[in-house]
Structure formats: C-alpha cells, structure tokens
Scaffold this active site. Structure first.
Site, PDB file in Angstrom:
ATOM      1  N   ASP A  18       0.927  -1.121   0.117  1.00 15.96           N
ATOM      2  CA  ASP A  18       0.221   0.331   0.056  1.00 15.96           C
ATOM      3  C   ASP A  18       1.007   1.631  -0.111  1.00 15.96           C
ATOM      4  O   ASP A  18       0.274   2.549   0.960  1.00 15.96           O
ATOM      5  CB  ASP A  18      -0.938   0.083   1.379  1.00 15.96           C
ATOM      6  CG  ASP A  18      -1.828  -1.246   1.107  1.00 15.96           C
ATOM      7  OD1 ASP A  18      -1.958  -2.006   0.152  1.00 15.96           O
ATOM      8  OD2 ASP A  18      -2.471  -0.920   1.976  1.00 15.96           O
ATOM      9  N   LYS A  43      -7.013  -4.845  -3.912  1.00 16.90           N
ATOM     10  CA  LYS A  43      -7.358  -5.631  -2.764  1.00 16.90           C
ATOM     11  C   LYS A  43      -8.336  -4.386  -2.064  1.00 16.90           C
ATOM     12  O   LYS A  43      -8.434  -3.655  -2.560  1.00 16.90           O
ATOM     13  CB  LYS A  43      -6.269  -6.015  -1.284  1.00 16.90           C
ATOM     14  CG  LYS A  43      -5.827  -5.309  -0.588  1.00 16.90           C
ATOM     15  CD  LYS A  43      -4.420  -5.672   0.329  1.00 16.90           C
ATOM     16  CE  LYS A  43      -3.732  -4.884   0.922  1.00 16.90           C
ATOM     17  NZ  LYS A  43      -4.437  -3.270   1.864  1.00 16.90           N
ATOM     18  N   CYS A  51      -1.821  -3.110   7.373  1.00 13.89           N
ATOM     19  CA  CYS A  51      -2.017  -3.736   6.076  1.00 13.89           C
ATOM     20  C   CYS A  51      -0.550  -4.132   6.754  1.00 13.89           C
ATOM     21  O   CYS A  51      -0.390  -5.669   5.605  1.00 13.89           O
ATOM     22  CB  CYS A  51      -2.195  -3.280   4.912  1.00 13.89           C
ATOM     23  SG  CYS A  51      -3.527  -2.571   5.147  1.00 13.89           S
TER      24      CYS A  51
END
Ligand SMILES: [Zn+2]
Length: 218
Positions: free
Chosen positions: A17, A116, A161
């Site tokens: 990310d 995602k 994450c």
C-alpha cells in the site's frame, strides 16, 4: 546483526500500500509515510531481484469508510458480520490519483500489483486474505507457483496492512521479515494499552516474524 544473504529464487520484497492516499496530503495520512519510498527504491535497485506490490482499491461508499455509517466518526470501531472493523476516512478510491502506486516508486522489479478491498462490504488489510480471514486474494497461489519461501515486507501501515500480511504469511508457512525502516505505522490506542504498533510488534514476534533493517542485506 550479520548481513542477510538473499536468494533470488526464493526471496521476494513485498511492498504494501505505498500509495499517496496513505501519505501526508492524502486522505488517510500515515506520519512520514512518504519516507518509505526512497528506502524501498534502494532495496529494489540492489538487494531484491523480485517484488510484488499491493494497492488498497475501494469503491465509493466502501463499508470501511466512516462516511458509510451515519453517526460514526473515523477511527471508531464497529462490529461487521466478519468481526470488529476500524472505520477510516474515505481513502484508496479506485481510479483516483492518490490510489495509484506512489509515482516516485521504482516499478521495474515490481512483477505483480495486487488490488484488495474492492468488495463493497468487506475490507482487506492483509495481502493474503480479506478481513473475513477466509476470502483469498490469490497472492499465496502466485507466490507458491513462483517458488517463493521468504517474504520481506515493507510499506504502510506497519500496524495494519503490513502486520496483517506478515501474520498471514507466517501462518501459511513462509519465513517472514518486516523491514522496519521501510515501513511506517498509524499507532492508534490499542484496547490492551499502548499503541496498535506495540500490539502488532508483539503479535508478529509470537509468530516468529523477524524485524530487520534495510541495511541488513548483503
Ligand atoms: Zn482501505
């Protein structure tokens, strides 16, 4: 610590990310989030031959957004059918400039970009499973097909994450390393005291995940 020798046949860098949406000026800024970019670029230019990246990729009105829950504020925790869920400011909006991989990231060795969080009613912190802990993203199959056994994780955010990806990877049988200076965390208050970064560090240690630094590679 002694230098870690990497094997390009079995080792991969995971970049979680690294998107402007999670950096200062973005919708869900992680303090110093942009500082991971040059560190990751150095890892991509030298030690690591292979990398994958994940991209948080939400439709408008996603169920992880506080704005989708009337009366709720960002960072409140609500009960979803799959368990507790932190509500976030709107972020990672599909197709927006801030949801792209950071433009400064060297993508030459990024061989897979995995999106995602695109299911409207289900969030996805981990690169392996969505937050119901059952819905697979497909990353495990890709890594298995590539013969990968050791995962070295970087990116944002350490306590969400990155940590959830590291935990799933360890449970799936990979040897997992978190490259601490290539990550930054959010650090919300944890229910058990301390911050969510402290709590994640304890969970990772219990699973045998090693915390290393970007300077540790041979
Ligand atoms: Zn998200």
């Amino acid at each position: 610590m002694p230098a870690i020798a990497l094997d390009p046949a079995t080792d991969i860098l995971g970049i979680i990310d690294v998107q402007p949406t999670f950096m200062p000026g973005g919708e869900l800024p992680v303090a110093e989030g942009e500082a991971v970019v040059p560190v990751i670029n150095r890892l991509l230019a030298g030690p690591f031959a292979h990398a994958f990246a994940t991209q948080d990729w939400h439709p408008a009105g996603h169920s992880s957004f506080a704005s989708a829950h009337p009366g709720q504020e960002p960072f409140a925790v609500v009960e979803m059918p799959y368990g507790p869920q932190v509500l976030w400011p709107d972020h990672g909006l599909q197709g927006s400039a801030n949801a792209a991989l950071h433009p400064g990231l060297d993508q030459a060795r990024i061989e897979l970009v995995l999106r995602k969080g695109f299911r409207p009613a289900l969030d996805s912190y981990s690169a392996f499973f969505e937050n119901d802990r059952r819905t697979a993203t497909g990353l495990h199959g890709w890594l298995q097909a590539r013969g990968i056994r050791r995962l070295f994780l970087s990116g944002l955010a350490t306590d969400y994450c990155v940590a959830w990806s590291a935990e799933d990877a360890a449970r799936l049988g990979y040897q997992v390393f978190v490259i601490e200076d290539a990550c930054r965390g959010i650090g919300l208050p944890a229910p058990e005291g301390g911050t969510t970064i402290d709590a994640a560090t304890r969970r990772l240690a219990a699973l045998g995940v090693r915390i290393v630094a970007s300077g540790d590679f041979a």
